[in-house]
Motif scaffolding. Structure first.
Motif, PDB file in Angstrom:
ATOM      1  N   ILE A  69     -65.241  33.407-128.766  1.00 50.86           N
ATOM      2  CA  ILE A  69     -66.140  33.647-127.637  1.00 50.86           C
ATOM      3  C   ILE A  69     -65.844  35.006-127.039  1.00 50.86           C
ATOM      4  CG2 ILE A  69     -64.621  32.443-126.032  1.00 50.86           C
ATOM      5  CD1 ILE A  69     -67.234  31.509-124.608  1.00 50.86           C
ATOM      6  N   GLU A  70     -66.901  35.718-126.712  1.00 49.45           N
ATOM      7  CA  GLU A  70     -66.766  37.014-126.062  1.00 49.45           C
ATOM      8  C   GLU A  70     -67.627  37.005-124.808  1.00 49.45           C
ATOM      9  OE1 GLU A  70     -67.765  41.655-126.913  1.00 49.45           O
ATOM     10  OE2 GLU A  70     -67.203  40.421-128.614  1.00 49.45           O
ATOM     11  N   GLY A  71     -67.100  37.565-123.738  1.00 44.69           N
ATOM     12  CA  GLY A  71     -67.839  37.633-122.485  1.00 44.69           C
ATOM     13  C   GLY A  71     -67.128  36.931-121.348  1.00 44.69           C
ATOM     14  N   ILE A  72     -66.139  36.100-121.681  1.00 44.11           N
ATOM     15  CA  ILE A  72     -65.356  35.424-120.658  1.00 44.11           C
ATOM     16  C   ILE A  72     -63.973  35.139-121.238  1.00 44.11           C
ATOM     17  CG2 ILE A  72     -66.066  33.090-121.274  1.00 44.11           C
ATOM     18  CD1 ILE A  72     -66.178  32.485-118.250  1.00 44.11           C
ATOM     19  N   LYS A  73     -62.973  35.251-120.398  1.00 43.73           N
ATOM     20  CA  LYS A  73     -61.598  34.969-120.815  1.00 43.73           C
ATOM     21  C   LYS A  73     -61.120  33.710-120.097  1.00 43.73           C
ATOM     22  CE  LYS A  73     -60.446  39.787-121.524  1.00 43.73           C
ATOM     23  NZ  LYS A  73     -60.375  40.187-122.771  1.00 43.73           N
ATOM     24  N   GLU A  74     -60.046  33.126-120.599  1.00 37.72           N
ATOM     25  CA  GLU A  74     -59.498  31.929-119.964  1.00 37.72           C
ATOM     26  C   GLU A  74     -59.072  32.240-118.537  1.00 37.72           C
ATOM     27  OE1 GLU A  74     -56.523  29.969-122.249  1.00 37.72           O
ATOM     28  OE2 GLU A  74     -57.692  30.101-124.094  1.00 37.72           O
ATOM     29  N   ASP A  75     -59.338  31.316-117.653  1.00 41.87           N
ATOM     30  CA  ASP A  75     -58.984  31.401-116.236  1.00 41.87           C
ATOM     31  C   ASP A  75     -59.657  32.577-115.526  1.00 41.87           C
ATOM     32  OD1 ASP A  75     -57.255  29.170-116.484  1.00 41.87           O
ATOM     33  OD2 ASP A  75     -55.680  30.480-117.264  1.00 41.87           O
ATOM     34  N   ALA A  76     -60.799  33.023-116.035  1.00 40.75           N
ATOM     35  CA  ALA A  76     -61.520  34.132-115.407  1.00 40.75           C
ATOM     36  C   ALA A  76     -62.230  33.656-114.145  1.00 40.75           C
ATOM     37  CB  ALA A  76     -62.537  34.712-116.381  1.00 40.75           C
ATOM     38  N   VAL A  77     -62.369  34.554-113.189  1.00 44.17           N
ATOM     39  CA  VAL A  77     -63.152  34.291-111.988  1.00 44.17           C
ATOM     40  C   VAL A  77     -64.481  35.010-112.181  1.00 44.17           C
ATOM     41  CG1 VAL A  77     -63.289  34.600-109.502  1.00 44.17           C
ATOM     42  CG2 VAL A  77     -61.076  34.146-110.571  1.00 44.17           C
ATOM     43  N   VAL A  78     -65.581  34.271-112.185  1.00 41.73           N
ATOM     44  CA  VAL A  78     -66.889  34.848-112.476  1.00 41.73           C
ATOM     45  C   VAL A  78     -67.898  34.432-111.414  1.00 41.73           C
ATOM     46  CG1 VAL A  78     -66.490  34.902-114.973  1.00 41.73           C
ATOM     47  CG2 VAL A  78     -67.525  32.905-113.953  1.00 41.73           C
ATOM     48  N   ASP A  79     -68.987  35.197-111.343  1.00 42.54           N
ATOM     49  CA  ASP A  79     -70.121  34.808-110.512  1.00 42.54           C
ATOM     50  C   ASP A  79     -71.385  35.357-111.144  1.00 42.54           C
ATOM     51  OD1 ASP A  79     -69.878  37.484-109.980  1.00 42.54           O
ATOM     52  OD2 ASP A  79     -70.068  37.309-107.821  1.00 42.54           O
ATOM     53  N   GLY A  80     -72.511  34.828-110.747  1.00 40.75           N
ATOM     54  CA  GLY A  80     -73.784  35.285-111.295  1.00 40.75           C
ATOM     55  C   GLY A  80     -73.979  34.825-112.730  1.00 40.75           C
ATOM     56  N   VAL A  81     -74.793  35.561-113.450  1.00 36.10           N
ATOM     57  CA  VAL A  81     -75.096  35.245-114.842  1.00 36.10           C
ATOM     58  C   VAL A  81     -74.071  35.936-115.739  1.00 36.10           C
ATOM     59  CG1 VAL A  81     -76.823  35.444-116.671  1.00 36.10           C
ATOM     60  CG2 VAL A  81     -77.549  35.029-114.316  1.00 36.10           C
ATOM     61  N   VAL A  82     -73.442  35.181-116.614  1.00 36.84           N
ATOM     62  CA  VAL A  82     -72.412  35.718-117.507  1.00 36.84           C
ATOM     63  C   VAL A  82     -72.916  35.603-118.942  1.00 36.84           C
ATOM     64  CG1 VAL A  82     -70.028  35.500-118.297  1.00 36.84           C
ATOM     65  CG2 VAL A  82     -70.597  34.982-115.920  1.00 36.84           C
ATOM     66  N   PRO A  83     -73.246  36.741-119.581  1.00 33.77           N
ATOM     67  CA  PRO A  83     -73.698  36.665-120.970  1.00 33.77           C
ATOM     68  C   PRO A  83     -72.508  36.383-121.901  1.00 33.77           C
ATOM     69  CG  PRO A  83     -73.617  38.938-120.257  1.00 33.77           C
ATOM     70  CD  PRO A  83     -73.287  38.092-119.066  1.00 33.77           C
ATOM     71  N   LEU A  84     -72.675  35.428-122.786  1.00 34.27           N
ATOM     72  CA  LEU A  84     -71.618  35.039-123.702  1.00 34.27           C
ATOM     73  C   LEU A  84     -72.093  35.178-125.142  1.00 34.27           C
ATOM     74  CD1 LEU A  84     -70.472  31.707-122.011  1.00 34.27           C
ATOM     75  CD2 LEU A  84     -69.510  33.974-121.691  1.00 34.27           C
ATOM     76  N   MET A  85     -71.167  35.548-126.030  1.00 39.60           N
ATOM     77  CA  MET A  85     -71.434  35.531-127.458  1.00 39.60           C
ATOM     78  C   MET A  85     -70.450  34.529-128.059  1.00 39.60           C
ATOM     79  SD  MET A  85     -71.353  38.411-130.508  1.00 39.60           S
ATOM     80  CE  MET A  85     -71.172  39.681-129.341  1.00 39.60           C
ATOM     81  N   ILE A  86     -70.980  33.475-128.695  1.00 38.60           N
ATOM     82  CA  ILE A  86     -70.147  32.406-129.219  1.00 38.60           C
ATOM     83  C   ILE A  86     -70.405  32.264-130.711  1.00 38.60           C
ATOM     84  CG2 ILE A  86     -69.594  29.956-129.076  1.00 38.60           C
ATOM     85  CD1 ILE A  86     -70.724  30.064-126.188  1.00 38.60           C
ATOM     86  N   ASN A  87     -69.327  32.159-131.479  1.00 37.18           N
ATOM     87  CA  ASN A  87     -69.445  31.948-132.912  1.00 37.18           C
ATOM     88  C   ASN A  87     -68.489  30.839-133.303  1.00 37.18           C
ATOM     89  OD1 ASN A  87     -70.153  32.244-135.593  1.00 37.18           O
ATOM     90  ND2 ASN A  87     -68.808  33.985-135.947  1.00 37.18           N
ATOM     91  N   ALA A  88     -68.925  29.936-134.165  1.00 37.66           N
ATOM     92  CA  ALA A  88     -68.074  28.868-134.672  1.00 37.66           C
ATOM     93  C   ALA A  88     -68.228  28.828-136.179  1.00 37.66           C
ATOM     94  CB  ALA A  88     -68.474  27.533-134.058  1.00 37.66           C
ATOM     95  N   TYR A  89     -67.096  28.711-136.872  1.00 43.40           N
ATOM     96  CA  TYR A  89     -67.148  28.666-138.328  1.00 43.40           C
ATOM     97  C   TYR A  89     -66.013  27.813-138.855  1.00 43.40           C
ATOM     98  CZ  TYR A  89     -63.815  32.437-137.483  1.00 43.40           C
ATOM     99  OH  TYR A  89     -62.765  33.177-137.009  1.00 43.40           O
ATOM    100  N   GLY A  90     -66.316  27.106-139.937  1.00 43.18           N
ATOM    101  CA  GLY A  90     -65.318  26.253-140.567  1.00 43.18           C
ATOM    102  C   GLY A  90     -64.455  27.049-141.523  1.00 43.18           C
ATOM    103  N   LYS A  91     -63.288  26.508-141.784  1.00 44.67           N
ATOM    104  CA  LYS A  91     -62.354  27.160-142.695  1.00 44.67           C
ATOM    105  C   LYS A  91     -62.557  26.699-144.123  1.00 44.67           C
ATOM    106  CE  LYS A  91     -59.378  25.671-139.787  1.00 44.67           C
ATOM    107  NZ  LYS A  91     -58.483  25.226-138.841  1.00 44.67           N
ATOM    108  N   GLY A  92     -63.421  25.721-144.347  1.00 45.15           N
ATOM    109  CA  GLY A  92     -63.567  25.151-145.681  1.00 45.15           C
ATOM    110  C   GLY A  92     -62.438  24.173-145.912  1.00 45.15           C
TER     111      GLY A  92
END
Length: 136
Positions: A69-92
């Motif tokens: 995930i890109e656009g937010i980090k763990e324990d981040a303090v955010v407000d408003g609209v936060v654009p995120l880029m999320i990717n999920a993939y299997g290892k096989g």
């Protein structure tokens, strides 16, 4: 013949051991049967005289698809609209590696733009200063 210690292997807070073996032992822990997340391995050893020893080993299972995930980090303090880029993939599996989708696209970091602007500005300065020397 010398008696051997008995080893009991527990996962998390299970009452019944995953395995009961005589030492020394090689044991394969099948994490595919565990949910992703934090777990604890509890190893209890009982020697022939009845004395016990206990060892706890915390570990984390990640068998499921990797999530980037890109656009937010763990324990981040955010407000408003936060654009995120999320990717999920299997290892096989152990025999086949899944190449499709295993690379996560990422945006270009801000410092790259700063370096690019500085390099272009230096190039313009250098070009102008050398052309002035040639004219003079």
């Amino acid at each position: 013949m010398k008696e051997k210690s008995t080893i009991f292997i527990f996962v998390d807070d299970e009452i019944h051991p995953v395995a009961e073996l005589q030492s020394p032992v090689n044991f394969e822990l099948d994490t595919t049967r565990l949910v992703d997340g934090k777990h604890q391995l509890k190893i209890v050893s009982r020697d022939p005289s009845g004395k016990e020893g206990v060892r706890y080993i915390p570990f984390e299972v990640r068998n499921g698809p990797a999530i980037a995930i890109e656009g937010i980090k763990e324990d981040a303090v955010v407000d408003g609209v936060v654009p995120l880029m999320i990717n999920a993939y299997g290892k096989g599996d152990a025999k086949n590696f899944l190449i499709v989708g295993s690379e996560t696209p990422q945006s270009i970091p801000f410092w790259i733009f700063v370096l690019l602007i500085l390099f272009v500005a230096w190039g313009i300065y250098y070009g102008i200063s050398t052309s002035m020397v040639d004219l003079g």
